[in-house]
Design a protein around this motif. Structure first.
Motif, PDB file in Angstrom:
ATOM      1  N   SER A 195      14.729  -3.138  -3.972  1.00 39.27           N
ATOM      2  CA  SER A 195      13.775  -2.030  -3.834  1.00 39.27           C
ATOM      3  C   SER A 195      14.455  -0.691  -4.055  1.00 39.27           C
ATOM      4  CB  SER A 195      13.131  -2.055  -2.449  1.00 39.27           C
ATOM      5  OG  SER A 195      12.342  -0.899  -2.251  1.00 39.27           O
ATOM      6  N   ARG A 196      13.776   0.195  -4.776  1.00 31.50           N
ATOM      7  CA  ARG A 196      14.329   1.510  -5.093  1.00 31.50           C
ATOM      8  C   ARG A 196      14.182   2.515  -3.958  1.00 31.50           C
ATOM      9  NH1 ARG A 196      15.666   2.812 -10.434  1.00 31.50           N
ATOM     10  NH2 ARG A 196      16.367   4.728  -9.428  1.00 31.50           N
ATOM     11  N   SER A 197      13.614   2.134  -2.848  1.00 30.86           N
ATOM     12  CA  SER A 197      13.467   3.013  -1.676  1.00 30.86           C
ATOM     13  C   SER A 197      12.092   3.625  -1.592  1.00 30.86           C
ATOM     14  CB  SER A 197      14.565   4.084  -1.654  1.00 30.86           C
ATOM     15  OG  SER A 197      14.549   4.768  -0.424  1.00 30.86           O
ATOM     16  N   SER A 198      11.977   4.958  -1.528  1.00 31.48           N
ATOM     17  CA  SER A 198      10.717   5.608  -1.160  1.00 31.48           C
ATOM     18  C   SER A 198       9.705   5.652  -2.299  1.00 31.48           C
ATOM     19  CB  SER A 198      10.982   7.039  -0.679  1.00 31.48           C
ATOM     20  OG  SER A 198       9.767   7.707  -0.421  1.00 31.48           O
ATOM     21  N   ILE A 199       8.457   5.303  -1.982  1.00 29.00           N
ATOM     22  CA  ILE A 199       7.382   5.380  -2.955  1.00 29.00           C
ATOM     23  C   ILE A 199       7.066   6.830  -3.294  1.00 29.00           C
ATOM     24  CG2 ILE A 199       5.432   5.443  -1.343  1.00 29.00           C
ATOM     25  CD1 ILE A 199       5.712   3.417  -4.634  1.00 29.00           C
ATOM     26  N   CYS A 200       7.609   7.785  -2.530  1.00 28.89           N
ATOM     27  CA  CYS A 200       7.443   9.203  -2.850  1.00 28.89           C
ATOM     28  C   CYS A 200       8.332   9.615  -4.028  1.00 28.89           C
ATOM     29  CB  CYS A 200       7.769  10.069  -1.635  1.00 28.89           C
ATOM     30  SG  CYS A 200       6.618   9.827  -0.266  1.00 28.89           S
ATOM     31  N   ALA A 201       9.208   8.710  -4.487  1.00 28.31           N
ATOM     32  CA  ALA A 201       9.994   8.919  -5.695  1.00 28.31           C
ATOM     33  C   ALA A 201       9.360   8.103  -6.812  1.00 28.31           C
ATOM     34  CB  ALA A 201      11.446   8.482  -5.478  1.00 28.31           C
ATOM     35  N   VAL A 202       9.151   8.712  -7.959  1.00 27.12           N
ATOM     36  CA  VAL A 202       8.403   8.055  -9.033  1.00 27.12           C
ATOM     37  C   VAL A 202       9.079   6.763  -9.485  1.00 27.12           C
ATOM     38  CG1 VAL A 202       9.506   9.344 -10.908  1.00 27.12           C
ATOM     39  CG2 VAL A 202       7.181   8.465 -11.203  1.00 27.12           C
ATOM     40  N   ALA A 203      10.413   6.669  -9.392  1.00 24.45           N
ATOM     41  CA  ALA A 203      11.121   5.462  -9.826  1.00 24.45           C
ATOM     42  C   ALA A 203      10.665   4.237  -9.048  1.00 24.45           C
ATOM     43  CB  ALA A 203      12.629   5.653  -9.668  1.00 24.45           C
ATOM     44  N   GLY A 250     -12.647  10.152  -6.290  1.00 22.29           N
ATOM     45  CA  GLY A 250     -12.051  10.945  -7.357  1.00 22.29           C
ATOM     46  C   GLY A 250     -11.264  12.134  -6.858  1.00 22.29           C
ATOM     47  N   SER A 251     -11.318  12.389  -5.535  1.00 15.27           N
ATOM     48  CA  SER A 251     -10.598  13.531  -4.965  1.00 15.27           C
ATOM     49  C   SER A 251      -9.105  13.235  -4.830  1.00 15.27           C
ATOM     50  CB  SER A 251     -11.157  13.873  -3.582  1.00 15.27           C
ATOM     51  OG  SER A 251     -12.517  14.218  -3.639  1.00 15.27           O
ATOM     52  N   VAL A 252      -8.318  14.298  -4.797  1.00 16.20           N
ATOM     53  CA  VAL A 252      -6.898  14.183  -4.472  1.00 16.20           C
ATOM     54  C   VAL A 252      -6.764  14.092  -2.953  1.00 16.20           C
ATOM     55  CG1 VAL A 252      -4.642  15.315  -4.546  1.00 16.20           C
ATOM     56  CG2 VAL A 252      -6.184  15.467  -6.520  1.00 16.20           C
ATOM     57  N   VAL A 253      -6.002  13.111  -2.492  1.00 15.03           N
ATOM     58  CA  VAL A 253      -5.732  12.942  -1.063  1.00 15.03           C
ATOM     59  C   VAL A 253      -4.219  12.925  -0.869  1.00 15.03           C
ATOM     60  CG1 VAL A 253      -5.953  11.426   0.938  1.00 15.03           C
ATOM     61  CG2 VAL A 253      -7.870  11.676  -0.657  1.00 15.03           C
ATOM     62  N   SER A 254      -3.708  13.823  -0.053  1.00  9.09           N
ATOM     63  CA  SER A 254      -2.266  13.911   0.174  1.00  9.09           C
ATOM     64  C   SER A 254      -1.837  12.895   1.226  1.00  9.09           C
ATOM     65  CB  SER A 254      -1.884  15.318   0.620  1.00  9.09           C
ATOM     66  OG  SER A 254      -2.294  16.267  -0.345  1.00  9.09           O
ATOM     67  N   VAL A 255      -0.633  12.339   1.041  1.00  8.15           N
ATOM     68  CA  VAL A 255      -0.069  11.387   1.997  1.00  8.15           C
ATOM     69  C   VAL A 255       1.325  11.866   2.371  1.00  8.15           C
ATOM     70  CG1 VAL A 255       0.320   8.964   2.533  1.00  8.15           C
ATOM     71  CG2 VAL A 255      -1.262   9.584   0.693  1.00  8.15           C
ATOM     72  N   LEU A 256       1.544  12.088   3.663  1.00  8.31           N
ATOM     73  CA  LEU A 256       2.835  12.576   4.165  1.00  8.31           C
ATOM     74  C   LEU A 256       3.490  11.471   4.981  1.00  8.31           C
ATOM     75  CD1 LEU A 256       4.786  15.022   4.581  1.00  8.31           C
ATOM     76  CD2 LEU A 256       3.464  15.554   6.636  1.00  8.31           C
ATOM     77  N   TYR A 257       4.578  10.907   4.452  1.00  6.97           N
ATOM     78  CA  TYR A 257       5.301   9.844   5.147  1.00  6.97           C
ATOM     79  C   TYR A 257       6.661   9.642   4.498  1.00  6.97           C
ATOM     80  CZ  TYR A 257       2.951   6.890   1.491  1.00  6.97           C
ATOM     81  OH  TYR A 257       2.459   6.354   0.322  1.00  6.97           O
ATOM     82  N   SER A 258       7.460   8.733   5.051  1.00  9.14           N
ATOM     83  CA  SER A 258       8.787   8.488   4.478  1.00  9.14           C
ATOM     84  C   SER A 258       8.682   7.790   3.130  1.00  9.14           C
ATOM     85  CB  SER A 258       9.633   7.639   5.432  1.00  9.14           C
ATOM     86  OG  SER A 258       9.149   6.301   5.488  1.00  9.14           O
ATOM     87  N   GLY A 259       7.654   6.943   2.976  1.00  9.28           N
ATOM     88  CA  GLY A 259       7.470   6.216   1.728  1.00  9.28           C
ATOM     89  C   GLY A 259       8.367   5.005   1.582  1.00  9.28           C
ATOM     90  N   THR A 260       9.183   4.704   2.609  1.00  8.45           N
ATOM     91  CA  THR A 260      10.169   3.632   2.484  1.00  8.45           C
ATOM     92  C   THR A 260       9.669   2.275   2.968  1.00  8.45           C
ATOM     93  OG1 THR A 260      11.091   4.217   4.648  1.00  8.45           O
ATOM     94  CG2 THR A 260      12.086   5.255   2.712  1.00  8.45           C
ATOM     95  N   ARG A 261       8.530   2.257   3.672  1.00  8.66           N
ATOM     96  CA  ARG A 261       8.035   1.005   4.233  1.00  8.66           C
ATOM     97  C   ARG A 261       7.053   0.325   3.286  1.00  8.66           C
ATOM     98  NH1 ARG A 261       5.590   3.064   9.720  1.00  8.66           N
ATOM     99  NH2 ARG A 261       4.689   4.478   8.173  1.00  8.66           N
ATOM    100  N   TYR A 262       6.908  -0.967   3.448  1.00  5.85           N
ATOM    101  CA  TYR A 262       5.952  -1.728   2.646  1.00  5.85           C
ATOM    102  C   TYR A 262       4.550  -1.154   2.795  1.00  5.85           C
ATOM    103  CZ  TYR A 262       2.647  -5.514   1.713  1.00  5.85           C
ATOM    104  OH  TYR A 262       1.570  -6.239   1.268  1.00  5.85           O
TER     105      TYR A 262
END
Length: 533
Positions: free
Chosen positions: A219-227, A71-83
């Motif tokens: 693919s819309r690109s990075s998963i760090c973008a909500v789209a 239930g905790s928030v865990v931060s993820v730092l990456y490009s977000g563009t890879r599978y």
């Protein structure tokens, strides 16, 4: 579909894996050097669900050893563009954690750690290449493991669906694509919000039409973008597929392979990345045909030119322009609000200082408080509504033409946004003895450029290069706290001009758009020099 499945995206994934598991969800490129890929591997829904479970079990084991409770928030730092970046985001949800998705363009450790604290994050996972950013991290941390190295023999039992978040519970935490006062805003998304978001968007894209073959989206690109997250969930929901290109700005040769090999039939991209393919289509009938046979060519974030827009419609390219924001989410160049969306268009008052003779015709887009897609409370105005800051012009037929933003933000070529006023104010603050006036430009460019009017006596005591280097030196700490696309770090991106020659309004304000137009050739040359394009 059972409402319970729509209230939890992991329940939706498991339902699809059980009932239509052989449906291809992803097509992943087989990369060989720098050449455009010729083949893609299929990943079915059931294969993806199994991979998510395997990674979730691994993540849960690792986080438990570090005393990070479910239930905790865990931060993820990456490009977000890879599978694998998507897999980790969904696996964290599967393990009952709330991922805070941080793009690697945010490189200042202090800003990252402050955002983690604000979100209540307990730990950070990061791409190994970003180890240097986390050197003095005050939170527990772990480098992400490549998927192929993760053992499938973990004995950690995953939570049941009933134990996972639902409806009003937050499932993802995103960041706005530009920073305010040196930091992005935090945007928590609830399960209900996400469900409404992807069903609404896919209702527009698919428009109730059914085809004999699968809908295959780019693919819309990075998963760090909500789209990109919404695209994944929407494709899962509708039985569609996502094909990944080798890179975000892929060649027209690769576009041909995407269509002919992968069956791509729905392009979803930024306007700047679509534009080169439109130019190629103007010269090559084969490329034109590739775009004409698409079910939709949907772009957003960054517009294309009006001339390209007209050409596409005249040549039968099924173009759709989508307007949306990270905070609330919401077709061709002339748009209409989504049916049932409570919103309002208020006249833009002259007091905004917008330098446009037609300002009284411009309308501010406001999302009303009773909208199902209303953002979290901390993002709302005092009236309880969400003031997007975007301007539209109403057309005779009742549609709306997007006319940009009312404030001082500009968009880069990949749809990230930059607070030009913050940069200008910092220059005035740090360089008051050097600068008479300044304005930041760079609309649809890779990064901003600044025009500086200097005090005459400064040019008599130092060279232009010396003055530029001094400005950069004084901005060094400020730049370090910004996203990479917001920084001015190359002296070629600073123009020194004489006092009084930059276009101004009658009130004496510098005119951003007019300056970009006046110096377009010089700007083109500088960006080619700095970025090669």
């Amino acid at each position: 579909m059972d409402a319970a499945l729509e209230a939890n995206h992991i329940a939706l994934l498991q339902h699809r894996a059980k009932n239509s598991g052989n449906t291809v969800l992803f097509k992943l490129p087989i990369l060989r050097g720098s050449e455009p890929p010729q083949k893609w591997n299929d990943m079915t829904v059931s294969e993806f669900a199994a991979e998510v479970d395997r990674v979730a079990s691994f993540v849960m084991t690792e986080l438990k050893t570090r005393n990070i409770p479910p239930g905790s928030v865990v931060s993820v730092l990456y490009s977000g563009t890879r599978y694998q970046d998507l897999v980790y985001a969904i696996a964290l949800s599967r393990a009952s954690y709330i991922p805070q998705l941080c793009p690697q363009i945010l490189t200042h450790p202090g800003v990252i750690f402050a955002l983690m604290e604000k979100a209540g994050s307990k730990m950070i996972l990061y791409d190994p290449s970003l180890e240097h950013v986390t050197t003095n991290c005050p939170f527990p941390k772990m480098a992400l493991h490549p998927l192929e190295t993760i053992d499938s023999c973990s004995t950690t039992a995953l939570p049941t669906i009933d134990d996972l978040s639902s409806c009003s519970d937050v499932c993802f935490i995103y960041l706005t694509s530009g920073s305010t006062s040196g930091s992005p805003k935090i945007v928590p998304l609830t399960q209900k919000f996400v469900s409404i978001y992807y069903k609404t968007q896919f209702g527009i894209w698919l428009a109730g039409r059914r085809f004999d073959t699968q809908d295959v989206f780019l693919s819309r690109s990075s998963i760090c973008a909500v789209a990109t997250m919404i695209q994944y969930l929407g494709c899962l929901y509708t039985g569609s597929c996502i094909v990944q290109p080798s890179k975000r700005r892929f060649s027209t040769e690769e576009l041909s392979n995407l269509v002919n090999v992968c069956g791509l039939n729905r392009m979803t991209t930024f306007g700047t990345w679509l534009a080169p393919h439109i130019q190629a289509a103007k010269k090559d009938p084969v490329v034109l045909k590739l775009l004409q046979v698409m079910r939709t060519v949907s772009y957003g974030g960054v517009p294309i030119s009006i001339a390209d827009d007209d050409w596409c419609f005249q040549n039968g390219i099924p173009l759709t322009d989508m307007y949306a924001t990270t905070e609330c989410g919401k077709p061709a160049r002339f748009m209409r609000p989504v049916s049932g969306l409570p919103c309002r268009f208020d006249p833009l008052m002259d007091t905004t200082g917008v330098d446009d003779p037609a300002s009284t015709q411009l309308l501010k887009f406001i999302l009303l408080a009773d909208s199902p897609q209303i953002p979290q409370l901390h993002l709302l105005s005092t009236d309880g509504n969400f003031h997007t800051g975007d301007l539209f012009e109403k057309q005779v037929d009742g549609s709306y033409l997007f006319r940009g933003r009312a404030d001082d933000w500009i968009k880069t070529d990949d749809a990230s946004i930059t607070d030009t006023k913050a940069i200008e104010e910092k220059i005035y603050d740090m360089c008051s003895d050097l600068v008479k006036g300044c304005i930041v430009v760079g609309h649809l460019r890779p990064s901003p450029t600044v025009f500086i009017e200097v005090h005459h006596d400064n040019l008599s005591t130092m060279s232009e290069d010396g003055l530029k280097e001094l400005v950069l030196q004084r901005l060094e700490d400020f730049n370090a706290r910004q996203y990479t696309h917001e920084r001015i770090t190359d002296k070629r991106l600073i123009f020194i001009v004489d006092e009084g020659i930059l276009p101004r309004t009658m009130k004496g304000n510098l005119r951003r758009r007019a300056i970009e137009q006046k110096y377009q050739k010089e700007l083109d040359a500088v960006y080619i020099s700095v970025y090669g394009s």
